[in-house]
Design an enzyme around this catalytic site. Structure first.
Site, PDB file in Angstrom:
ATOM      1  N   ALA A  10      10.084 -15.409  -0.357  1.00  0.00           N
ATOM      2  CA  ALA A  10       9.186 -15.317   1.103  1.00  0.00           C
ATOM      3  C   ALA A  10       8.854 -16.924   1.560  1.00  0.00           C
ATOM      4  O   ALA A  10       8.209 -17.169   2.293  1.00  0.00           O
ATOM      5  CB  ALA A  10       7.685 -14.578   0.478  1.00  0.00           C
ATOM      6  N   GLY A  13      12.734 -18.586   6.229  1.00  0.00           N
ATOM      7  CA  GLY A  13      13.515 -17.752   6.914  1.00  0.00           C
ATOM      8  C   GLY A  13      12.844 -16.259   7.124  1.00  0.00           C
ATOM      9  O   GLY A  13      11.768 -15.975   7.518  1.00  0.00           O
ATOM     10  N   ASP A  59      12.403 -16.700 -10.373  1.00  0.00           N
ATOM     11  CA  ASP A  59      13.841 -16.537  -9.721  1.00  0.00           C
ATOM     12  C   ASP A  59      14.162 -14.874  -9.812  1.00  0.00           C
ATOM     13  O   ASP A  59      13.932 -14.647 -11.163  1.00  0.00           O
ATOM     14  CB  ASP A  59      14.718 -17.308 -10.619  1.00  0.00           C
ATOM     15  CG  ASP A  59      16.098 -17.595 -10.120  1.00  0.00           C
ATOM     16  OD1 ASP A  59      16.789 -16.409  -9.522  1.00  0.00           O
ATOM     17  OD2 ASP A  59      16.689 -18.781 -10.140  1.00  0.00           O
ATOM     18  N   VAL A  60      14.529 -14.268  -8.789  1.00  0.00           N
ATOM     19  CA  VAL A  60      15.137 -12.907  -8.969  1.00  0.00           C
ATOM     20  C   VAL A  60      15.940 -12.666 -10.021  1.00  0.00           C
ATOM     21  O   VAL A  60      16.249 -11.613 -10.457  1.00  0.00           O
ATOM     22  CB  VAL A  60      15.235 -12.330  -7.609  1.00  0.00           C
ATOM     23  CG1 VAL A  60      14.203 -12.173  -6.646  1.00  0.00           C
ATOM     24  CG2 VAL A  60      16.603 -12.921  -6.949  1.00  0.00           C
ATOM     25  N   SER A 139      23.360  -6.984   5.561  1.00  0.00           N
ATOM     26  CA  SER A 139      23.869  -7.987   6.617  1.00  0.00           C
ATOM     27  C   SER A 139      25.203  -7.250   7.322  1.00  0.00           C
ATOM     28  O   SER A 139      25.699  -6.433   6.969  1.00  0.00           O
ATOM     29  CB  SER A 139      24.398  -9.161   5.728  1.00  0.00           C
ATOM     30  OG  SER A 139      25.048 -10.024   6.885  1.00  0.00           O
ATOM     31  N   TYR A 152      30.406 -13.284  -0.307  1.00  0.00           N
ATOM     32  CA  TYR A 152      29.313 -13.059   0.163  1.00  0.00           C
ATOM     33  C   TYR A 152      29.487 -11.949   1.033  1.00  0.00           C
ATOM     34  O   TYR A 152      28.549 -10.779   0.961  1.00  0.00           O
ATOM     35  CB  TYR A 152      28.903 -14.032   1.294  1.00  0.00           C
ATOM     36  CG  TYR A 152      27.611 -13.882   2.128  1.00  0.00           C
ATOM     37  CD1 TYR A 152      26.312 -13.734   1.380  1.00  0.00           C
ATOM     38  CD2 TYR A 152      27.444 -13.480   3.217  1.00  0.00           C
ATOM     39  CE1 TYR A 152      25.251 -13.465   1.933  1.00  0.00           C
ATOM     40  CE2 TYR A 152      26.444 -13.138   4.042  1.00  0.00           C
ATOM     41  CZ  TYR A 152      25.174 -13.128   3.185  1.00  0.00           C
ATOM     42  OH  TYR A 152      24.128 -12.771   3.771  1.00  0.00           O
ATOM     43  N   GLY A 183      22.648  -9.736  11.880  1.00  0.00           N
ATOM     44  CA  GLY A 183      23.853 -10.831  12.262  1.00  0.00           C
ATOM     45  C   GLY A 183      23.284 -12.191  12.103  1.00  0.00           C
ATOM     46  O   GLY A 183      22.596 -12.521  11.134  1.00  0.00           O
ATOM     47  N   LEU A 184      23.441 -13.060  13.047  1.00  0.00           N
ATOM     48  CA  LEU A 184      23.105 -14.569  13.000  1.00  0.00           C
ATOM     49  C   LEU A 184      21.860 -14.726  13.256  1.00  0.00           C
ATOM     50  O   LEU A 184      21.260 -14.590  14.437  1.00  0.00           O
ATOM     51  CB  LEU A 184      23.936 -15.082  14.081  1.00  0.00           C
ATOM     52  CG  LEU A 184      25.699 -15.636  14.112  1.00  0.00           C
ATOM     53  CD1 LEU A 184      25.966 -16.306  15.211  1.00  0.00           C
ATOM     54  CD2 LEU A 184      25.797 -16.201  12.776  1.00  0.00           C
ATOM     55  N   THR A 187      18.170 -19.740  10.177  1.00  0.00           N
ATOM     56  CA  THR A 187      17.155 -20.036   8.908  1.00  0.00           C
ATOM     57  C   THR A 187      17.812 -21.215   8.402  1.00  0.00           C
ATOM     58  O   THR A 187      18.719 -21.843   8.791  1.00  0.00           O
ATOM     59  CB  THR A 187      16.837 -18.749   8.170  1.00  0.00           C
ATOM     60  OG1 THR A 187      18.124 -18.369   7.687  1.00  0.00           O
ATOM     61  CG2 THR A 187      16.325 -17.604   9.156  1.00  0.00           C
TER      62      THR A 187
HETATM   63  P1  NDP Z   1      16.728 -18.894   3.812  1.00  0.00           P
HETATM   64  O1  NDP Z   1      17.711 -19.575   3.325  1.00  0.00           O
HETATM   65  O2  NDP Z   1      15.955 -19.241   4.930  1.00  0.00           O
HETATM   66  O3  NDP Z   1      15.861 -18.115   2.906  1.00  0.00           O
HETATM   67  C1  NDP Z   1      16.290 -17.322   1.778  1.00  0.00           C
HETATM   68  C2  NDP Z   1      15.170 -17.190   0.694  1.00  0.00           C
HETATM   69  O4  NDP Z   1      15.775 -16.492  -0.554  1.00  0.00           O
HETATM   70  C3  NDP Z   1      14.439 -18.671   0.303  1.00  0.00           C
HETATM   71  O5  NDP Z   1      13.069 -18.168   0.049  1.00  0.00           O
HETATM   72  C4  NDP Z   1      15.075 -18.760  -0.993  1.00  0.00           C
HETATM   73  O6  NDP Z   1      14.141 -19.625  -1.863  1.00  0.00           O
HETATM   74  C5  NDP Z   1      15.255 -17.112  -1.742  1.00  0.00           C
HETATM   75  N1  NDP Z   1      15.906 -17.265  -2.685  1.00  0.00           N
HETATM   76  C6  NDP Z   1      17.377 -17.676  -2.885  1.00  0.00           C
HETATM   77  N2  NDP Z   1      17.767 -17.499  -4.179  1.00  0.00           N
HETATM   78  C7  NDP Z   1      16.577 -17.108  -4.685  1.00  0.00           C
HETATM   79  C8  NDP Z   1      16.552 -16.714  -6.241  1.00  0.00           C
HETATM   80  N3  NDP Z   1      17.498 -16.609  -7.143  1.00  0.00           N
HETATM   81  N4  NDP Z   1      15.445 -16.400  -6.633  1.00  0.00           N
HETATM   82  C9  NDP Z   1      14.278 -16.001  -5.500  1.00  0.00           C
HETATM   83  N5  NDP Z   1      14.315 -16.498  -4.532  1.00  0.00           N
HETATM   84  C10 NDP Z   1      15.580 -16.743  -3.884  1.00  0.00           C
HETATM   85  O7  NDP Z   1      17.831 -17.685   4.472  1.00  0.00           O
HETATM   86  P2  NDP Z   1      17.466 -16.158   5.339  1.00  0.00           P
HETATM   87  O8  NDP Z   1      16.007 -16.165   5.469  1.00  0.00           O
HETATM   88  O9  NDP Z   1      18.276 -16.225   6.340  1.00  0.00           O
HETATM   89  O10 NDP Z   1      17.959 -15.147   4.134  1.00  0.00           O
HETATM   90  C11 NDP Z   1      17.230 -14.006   3.866  1.00  0.00           C
HETATM   91  C12 NDP Z   1      17.906 -13.011   3.484  1.00  0.00           C
HETATM   92  O11 NDP Z   1      18.757 -12.612   4.755  1.00  0.00           O
HETATM   93  C13 NDP Z   1      19.179 -13.237   2.549  1.00  0.00           C
HETATM   94  O12 NDP Z   1      19.290 -12.132   1.577  1.00  0.00           O
HETATM   95  C14 NDP Z   1      20.306 -13.253   3.470  1.00  0.00           C
HETATM   96  O13 NDP Z   1      21.667 -12.984   2.827  1.00  0.00           O
HETATM   97  C15 NDP Z   1      19.995 -12.332   4.577  1.00  0.00           C
HETATM   98  N6  NDP Z   1      20.746 -12.512   5.562  1.00  0.00           N
HETATM   99  C16 NDP Z   1      20.594 -13.654   6.551  1.00  0.00           C
HETATM  100  C17 NDP Z   1      21.196 -13.769   7.720  1.00  0.00           C
HETATM  101  C18 NDP Z   1      21.302 -14.993   8.436  1.00  0.00           C
HETATM  102  O14 NDP Z   1      21.878 -15.107   9.362  1.00  0.00           O
HETATM  103  N7  NDP Z   1      20.394 -15.870   8.404  1.00  0.00           N
HETATM  104  C19 NDP Z   1      21.828 -12.467   8.044  1.00  0.00           C
HETATM  105  C20 NDP Z   1      22.094 -11.318   7.534  1.00  0.00           C
HETATM  106  C21 NDP Z   1      21.284 -11.230   6.273  1.00  0.00           C
HETATM  107  P3  NDP Z   1      14.676 -21.182  -2.198  1.00  0.00           P
HETATM  108  O15 NDP Z   1      14.157 -21.685  -1.083  1.00  0.00           O
HETATM  109  O16 NDP Z   1      13.843 -21.219  -3.683  1.00  0.00           O
HETATM  110  O17 NDP Z   1      15.931 -21.110  -2.240  1.00  0.00           O
HETATM  111  C1  8X3 Z   2      24.319 -13.492   7.318  1.00  0.00           C
HETATM  112  C2  8X3 Z   2      25.199 -13.165   8.505  1.00  0.00           C
HETATM  113  O1  8X3 Z   2      27.360 -13.147   9.823  1.00  0.00           O
HETATM  114  O2  8X3 Z   2      26.434 -15.206   8.423  1.00  0.00           O
HETATM  115  O3  8X3 Z   2      24.707 -12.383   6.425  1.00  0.00           O
HETATM  116  O4  8X3 Z   2      27.309 -13.597   7.315  1.00  0.00           O
HETATM  117  S1  8X3 Z   2      26.709 -13.865   8.561  1.00  0.00           S
END
Ligand code: NDP
Ligand code: 8X3
Length: 251
Positions: A10, A13, A59-60, A139, A152, A183-184, A187
């Protein structure tokens, strides 16, 4: 009725946007992440708005710590209604035969095993209470591989399989399972993917209006507010000029 919503990742992004949108929806929030300071700032931000919020730092990938934190939840926070499995990341965009082993392990451990840890820890309570909703952030990358996406994409294909599997396993209950497939979304995702190369990260969103975390959070809130007989099983959310993981029309 106010729901208790637990969101992983949380601090940034999509996870942060979900926190804000579920707060606007009037829900109580359990926000989890690794960055204690950032969690504390978000905690203060939400408290100032009168939102009931609790933060947990773990950490998850660390199942024992996650379990400990959940076991120690005060009684009034234990009945989690919504689990948003959001924490996740991409690392690298190399061809599969050149990828870094450590990057693969981090992605698999976080995106698959971390999501499974949280599901295994939270869903039994939902089943016992006969109530709940799991929102997994999958995704478009899970629908088909794109160049350099290999591992990924595989982790997000796994998120689809795990969402489908869980939906089958709870089909005899009122619990709903949603796989949100963005998609895109602009964040920190690409900054992380490119190991802090911010210029390269910015190029990912050049010439296109990308989605925002809010766009995804809106759908998450919609899914949880749908009538009890409606299960939003899967949603693909793309930027308008993106047609698939690899077809993006830039101006
Ligand atoms: P961000 O990098 O902005 O956010 C990712 C979040 O996940 C951060 O809060 C990060 O924390 C946390 N995180 C990563 N690894 C861990 C861990 N081991 N334990 C706990 N928290 C963790 O990216 P997004 O918001 O874009 O990503 C969120 C989700 O959305 C992801 O699952 C991503 O794959 C998915 N997604 C993103 C897309 C995009 O284009 N942005 C599109 C499709 C899916 P920390 O700051 O500590 O690393
Ligand atoms: C994140 C979206 O298209 O960069 O899952 O893989 S993409």
């Amino acid at each position: 009725m106010k729901k208790i919503v637990l969101i992983t990742g949380a601090t940034s992004g999509i996870g942060y946007a979900c926190a804000m949108k579920f707060a606007e929806n009037g829900d109580k929030l359990i926000l989890t992440g690794r960055n204690e300071q950032r969690l504390s700032t978000i905690h203060q931000e939400l408290k100032a708005k009168g939102v009931e919020v609790l933060t947990l730092t773990f950490d998850v990938r660390d199942r024992d710590k996650a379990q400990l934190c959940l076991n120690e939840l005060p009684k009034e926070w234990q009945n989690i209604d919504v689990l948003v499995n959001n924490a996740g990341l991409a690392l690298g965009l190399e061809p599969e035969y050149e990828g870094r082993f450590e990057d693969w392990e981090t992605m698999i451990d976080t995106n698959i095993k971390g999501l499974l840890n949280m599901t295994r820890l939270v869903v039994p309570g939902m089943v016992a209470r006969n109530r709940g909703h799991i929102i997994n952030i999958g995704s478009v990358a899970g629908d088909a591989a794109y160049a350099g996406g290999n591992v990924y994409c595989a982790t997000k294909a796994a998120v689809k399989a795990l969402s489908d599997g869980l939906r089958i396993d709870v089909a005899n209950t009122p619990i709903r399972v949603t796989n949100l497939k963005p998609g895109l979304v602009e964040t920190n995702f690409s900054n992380t993917r490119f190991h802090g190369d911010n210029e390269r990260a910015a190029n990912v969103y050049k010439g296109i209006t990308p989605l925002t975390g809010d766009d995804i959070a809106d759908v998450a809130v919609y899914a949880t507010n749908a009538p009890a007989h409606v299960q939003i099983a899967e949603v693909l959310i793309l930027a308008t000029h993106q047609a698939s993981g690899s077809v993006i029309v830039r101006n």
